[in-house]
Write a protein that holds these residues in place. Structure first.
Motif, mmCIF file in Angstrom:
data_model
loop_
_atom_site.group_PDB
_atom_site.id
_atom_site.type_symbol
_atom_site.label_atom_id
_atom_site.label_comp_id
_atom_site.label_asym_id
_atom_site.label_seq_id
_atom_site.Cartn_x
_atom_site.Cartn_y
_atom_site.Cartn_z
ATOM 1 N N PRO A 188 -12.788 -0.218 10.981
ATOM 2 C CA PRO A 188 -13.009 -1.580 10.482
ATOM 3 C C PRO A 188 -12.746 -1.660 8.986
ATOM 4 C CG PRO A 188 -15.105 -0.467 10.816
ATOM 5 C CD PRO A 188 -14.053 0.460 11.345
ATOM 6 N N GLY A 189 -12.592 -2.868 8.509
ATOM 7 C CA GLY A 189 -12.390 -3.063 7.079
ATOM 8 C C GLY A 189 -10.926 -3.106 6.716
ATOM 9 N N PRO A 190 -10.641 -3.345 5.427
ATOM 10 C CA PRO A 190 -9.253 -3.461 4.975
ATOM 11 C C PRO A 190 -8.454 -2.178 5.231
ATOM 12 C CG PRO A 190 -10.768 -4.286 3.310
ATOM 13 C CD PRO A 190 -11.608 -3.600 4.338
ATOM 14 N N ARG A 191 -7.254 -2.347 5.776
ATOM 15 C CA ARG A 191 -6.378 -1.215 6.062
ATOM 16 C C ARG A 191 -5.005 -1.394 5.431
ATOM 17 N NH1 ARG A 191 -7.763 -3.504 10.575
ATOM 18 N NH2 ARG A 191 -5.618 -3.834 11.294
ATOM 19 N N HIS A 192 -4.756 -2.553 4.834
ATOM 20 C CA HIS A 192 -3.419 -2.906 4.372
ATOM 21 C C HIS A 192 -3.415 -3.195 2.870
ATOM 22 C CE1 HIS A 192 -3.510 -3.856 8.709
ATOM 23 N NE2 HIS A 192 -2.245 -3.472 8.690
ATOM 24 N N PRO A 193 -2.228 -3.267 2.279
ATOM 25 C CA PRO A 193 -2.145 -3.426 0.822
ATOM 26 C C PRO A 193 -2.547 -4.816 0.331
ATOM 27 C CG PRO A 193 -0.110 -2.536 1.742
ATOM 28 C CD PRO A 193 -0.918 -3.021 2.890
ATOM 29 N N VAL A 207 4.832 -0.030 1.988
ATOM 30 C CA VAL A 207 3.587 0.040 1.212
ATOM 31 C C VAL A 207 2.463 0.170 2.221
ATOM 32 C CG1 VAL A 207 2.224 -1.042 -0.609
ATOM 33 C CG2 VAL A 207 4.684 -1.498 -0.472
ATOM 34 N N LEU A 208 1.763 1.299 2.185
ATOM 35 C CA LEU A 208 0.875 1.646 3.293
ATOM 36 C C LEU A 208 -0.547 1.900 2.824
ATOM 37 C CD1 LEU A 208 3.280 4.182 5.071
ATOM 38 C CD2 LEU A 208 3.080 1.728 5.460
ATOM 39 N N GLY A 209 -1.489 1.300 3.539
ATOM 40 C CA GLY A 209 -2.893 1.572 3.306
ATOM 41 C C GLY A 209 -3.577 0.549 2.426
ATOM 42 N N ASN A 210 -4.868 0.734 2.265
ATOM 43 C CA ASN A 210 -5.708 -0.173 1.485
ATOM 44 C C ASN A 210 -5.566 0.160 0.005
ATOM 45 O OD1 ASN A 210 -7.647 -2.023 0.671
ATOM 46 N ND2 ASN A 210 -9.360 -0.655 1.139
ATOM 47 N N ILE A 211 -4.416 -0.221 -0.552
ATOM 48 C CA ILE A 211 -4.115 0.044 -1.955
ATOM 49 C C ILE A 211 -3.764 -1.263 -2.639
ATOM 50 C CG2 ILE A 211 -3.349 2.399 -1.492
ATOM 51 C CD1 ILE A 211 -0.465 1.403 -1.695
ATOM 52 N N VAL A 212 -3.749 -1.244 -3.961
ATOM 53 C CA VAL A 212 -3.411 -2.419 -4.758
ATOM 54 C C VAL A 212 -2.098 -2.158 -5.487
ATOM 55 C CG1 VAL A 212 -4.098 -3.882 -6.695
ATOM 56 C CG2 VAL A 212 -5.827 -3.080 -5.065
ATOM 57 N N VAL A 213 -1.191 -3.120 -5.381
ATOM 58 C CA VAL A 213 0.023 -3.111 -6.195
ATOM 59 C C VAL A 213 -0.200 -4.135 -7.299
ATOM 60 C CG1 VAL A 213 2.505 -3.505 -6.264
ATOM 61 C CG2 VAL A 213 1.465 -2.430 -4.259
ATOM 62 N N SER A 223 11.404 2.973 -1.066
ATOM 63 C CA SER A 223 10.240 3.759 -1.482
ATOM 64 C C SER A 223 9.140 3.713 -0.433
ATOM 65 C CB SER A 223 9.691 3.224 -2.815
ATOM 66 O OG SER A 223 10.653 3.348 -3.843
ATOM 67 N N VAL A 224 8.297 4.748 -0.429
ATOM 68 C CA VAL A 224 7.102 4.790 0.406
ATOM 69 C C VAL A 224 5.907 4.896 -0.530
ATOM 70 C CG1 VAL A 224 5.836 5.999 2.206
ATOM 71 C CG2 VAL A 224 8.335 5.868 2.324
ATOM 72 N N VAL A 225 5.148 3.809 -0.621
ATOM 73 C CA VAL A 225 4.051 3.712 -1.585
ATOM 74 C C VAL A 225 2.743 3.994 -0.871
ATOM 75 C CG1 VAL A 225 2.932 2.245 -3.298
ATOM 76 C CG2 VAL A 225 5.384 1.985 -2.847
ATOM 77 N N LEU A 226 2.045 5.055 -1.317
ATOM 78 C CA LEU A 226 0.801 5.484 -0.671
ATOM 79 C C LEU A 226 -0.404 5.382 -1.597
ATOM 80 C CD1 LEU A 226 2.207 8.688 1.061
ATOM 81 C CD2 LEU A 226 1.918 6.419 2.073
ATOM 82 N N ASN A 227 -0.157 5.080 -2.876
ATOM 83 C CA ASN A 227 -1.238 5.026 -3.851
ATOM 84 C C ASN A 227 -1.137 3.743 -4.668
ATOM 85 O OD1 ASN A 227 -2.416 7.791 -3.479
ATOM 86 N ND2 ASN A 227 -0.337 8.384 -4.070
ATOM 87 N N THR A 228 -2.252 3.357 -5.262
ATOM 88 C CA THR A 228 -2.307 2.151 -6.075
ATOM 89 C C THR A 228 -1.259 2.207 -7.186
ATOM 90 O OG1 THR A 228 -4.595 1.541 -5.599
ATOM 91 C CG2 THR A 228 -3.750 0.942 -7.753
ATOM 92 N N VAL A 229 -0.635 1.054 -7.450
ATOM 93 C CA VAL A 229 0.404 0.926 -8.470
ATOM 94 C C VAL A 229 -0.161 0.123 -9.632
ATOM 95 C CG1 VAL A 229 2.707 0.041 -8.982
ATOM 96 C CG2 VAL A 229 2.213 1.026 -6.715
ATOM 97 N N ALA A 236 9.156 4.462 -7.584
ATOM 98 C CA ALA A 236 10.301 4.757 -6.731
ATOM 99 C C ALA A 236 10.093 6.108 -6.081
ATOM 100 C CB ALA A 236 11.603 4.756 -7.537
ATOM 101 N N GLY A 237 10.713 6.299 -4.919
ATOM 102 C CA GLY A 237 10.730 7.601 -4.274
ATOM 103 C C GLY A 237 9.891 7.676 -3.025
ATOM 104 N N VAL A 238 9.937 8.862 -2.407
ATOM 105 C CA VAL A 238 9.182 9.151 -1.187
ATOM 106 C C VAL A 238 8.466 10.488 -1.387
ATOM 107 C CG1 VAL A 238 9.317 9.487 1.308
ATOM 108 C CG2 VAL A 238 10.944 7.964 0.181
ATOM 109 N N PRO A 239 7.148 10.478 -1.605
ATOM 110 C CA PRO A 239 6.315 9.294 -1.867
ATOM 111 C C PRO A 239 6.613 8.715 -3.242
ATOM 112 C CG PRO A 239 5.030 11.267 -2.206
ATOM 113 C CD PRO A 239 6.361 11.736 -1.674
ATOM 114 N N ALA A 240 6.289 7.445 -3.434
ATOM 115 C CA ALA A 240 6.631 6.765 -4.678
ATOM 116 C C ALA A 240 5.808 7.290 -5.847
ATOM 117 C CB ALA A 240 6.408 5.262 -4.518
ATOM 118 N N LYS A 241 6.490 7.418 -6.979
ATOM 119 C CA LYS A 241 5.853 7.789 -8.243
ATOM 120 C C LYS A 241 6.291 6.808 -9.320
ATOM 121 C CE LYS A 241 5.468 12.780 -7.414
ATOM 122 N NZ LYS A 241 5.705 12.718 -5.975
#
Length: 263
Positions: A188-193, A207-213, A223-229, A236-241
């Motif tokens: 349950p709870g937020p799962r998306h960006p 852009v995957l997961g409960n993160i903030v851009v 790019s594959v974004v897995l962490n807050t931006v 850019a990149g996989v995973p994005a940096k």
């Protein structure tokens, strides 16, 4: 109808008359889609309902739902007008206001989603999910009706766009085809960006997961974004940096997708 929507409508009707004269084969199309209607809301309900209607739920029934939503929440119509202006201002291929309305499936899919979202907030979940399915089938755009999307949004080309249930998209965001705002986990709870205002998400980015851009960030194509931006960062990149910091406040407005120019 507010002044901005009225001005847009006057521009669209003027264009439709001109283009109908220049291309008689399409004169009846322009008449049915734009000129036959009293205002922008009426034309919008007719045109989008005609796209998502089907044999089991005809377009005229869906149009009634659109009209009900517009009366209940006029901001839906205002948002549609702002979305058209976003396409006109940001897409160099868009040289008149009627183009997104008539031809761009990104615009059309977002407007149909707005009705699905309104239905979701009215506890009419079954009809909202029906519209989600029709939007996916017709436009190849899959947006959960519970997702929250702001105004002034441009989705260019749009094929393959996916936005999950708990995603939040701010105002003046630009996205291209094959973007995914996807979930992480099944609890349950937020799962998306959460995408803040003015963000540019380039083609094929995930852009995957409960993160903030953060506001005014840029996500490079593929790019594959897995962490807050961070705000105003380029990733850019996989995973994005992070590969740079933007010199403009809102990259979604100028659509500059290069990353080498960012400091």
């Amino acid at each position: 109808m507010n002044a901005a929507v009225n001005d847009l409508w006057l521009a669209m009707t003027s264009e439709a008359r001109e283009y109908g004269r220049n291309e008689p084969v399409l004169a009846s199309f322009y008449h049915a889609s734009i000129l036959n209607h009293a205002n922008f809301a009426d034309a919008l309900s007719f045109h989008i309902a005609s796209k998502v209607g089907c044999d089991s739920v005809p377009a005229m029934l869906i149009r009634d739902v659109f009209s009900e939503a517009f009366v209940s929440d006029p901001s839906i119509v205002n948002s549609a007008a702002m979305d058209i202006r976003a396409h006109f201002d940001r897409d160099p291929a868009c040289d008149h206001y009627g183009m997104p309305f008539l031809y761009f499936k990104g615009f059309q899919a977002i407007q149909a989603y707005r009705i699905a979202h309104w239905l979701w907030t009215q506890n009419r979940e079954s009809l909202a999910l029906f519209l989600q399915n029709r939007i996916a089938s017709v436009f190849d755009v899959d947006i959960h009706p519970a997702a929250v999307i702001g105004c002034g949004v441009m989705v260019d080309h749009a094929t393959g766009l996916v936005i999950g249930e708990t995603a939040v998209v701010g105002n003046n965001v630009s996205m291209l085809h094959s973007v995914t705002l996807g979930g992480c986990g099944s609890g349950p709870g937020p799962r998306h960006p959460h995408i803040r205002d003015g963000v540019l998400i380039s083609a094929g980015a995930k852009v995957l997961g409960n993160i903030v851009v953060g506001e005014g960030a840029k996500i490079a194509a593929g790019s594959v974004v897995l962490n807050t931006v961070a705000p105003h960062a380029t990733v850019a990149g996989v995973p994005a940096k992070q590969v740079g910091v933007l010199s403009v406040d809102l990259p979604a407005l100028n659509m500059d997708q290069y990353i080498n120019d960012d400091a």
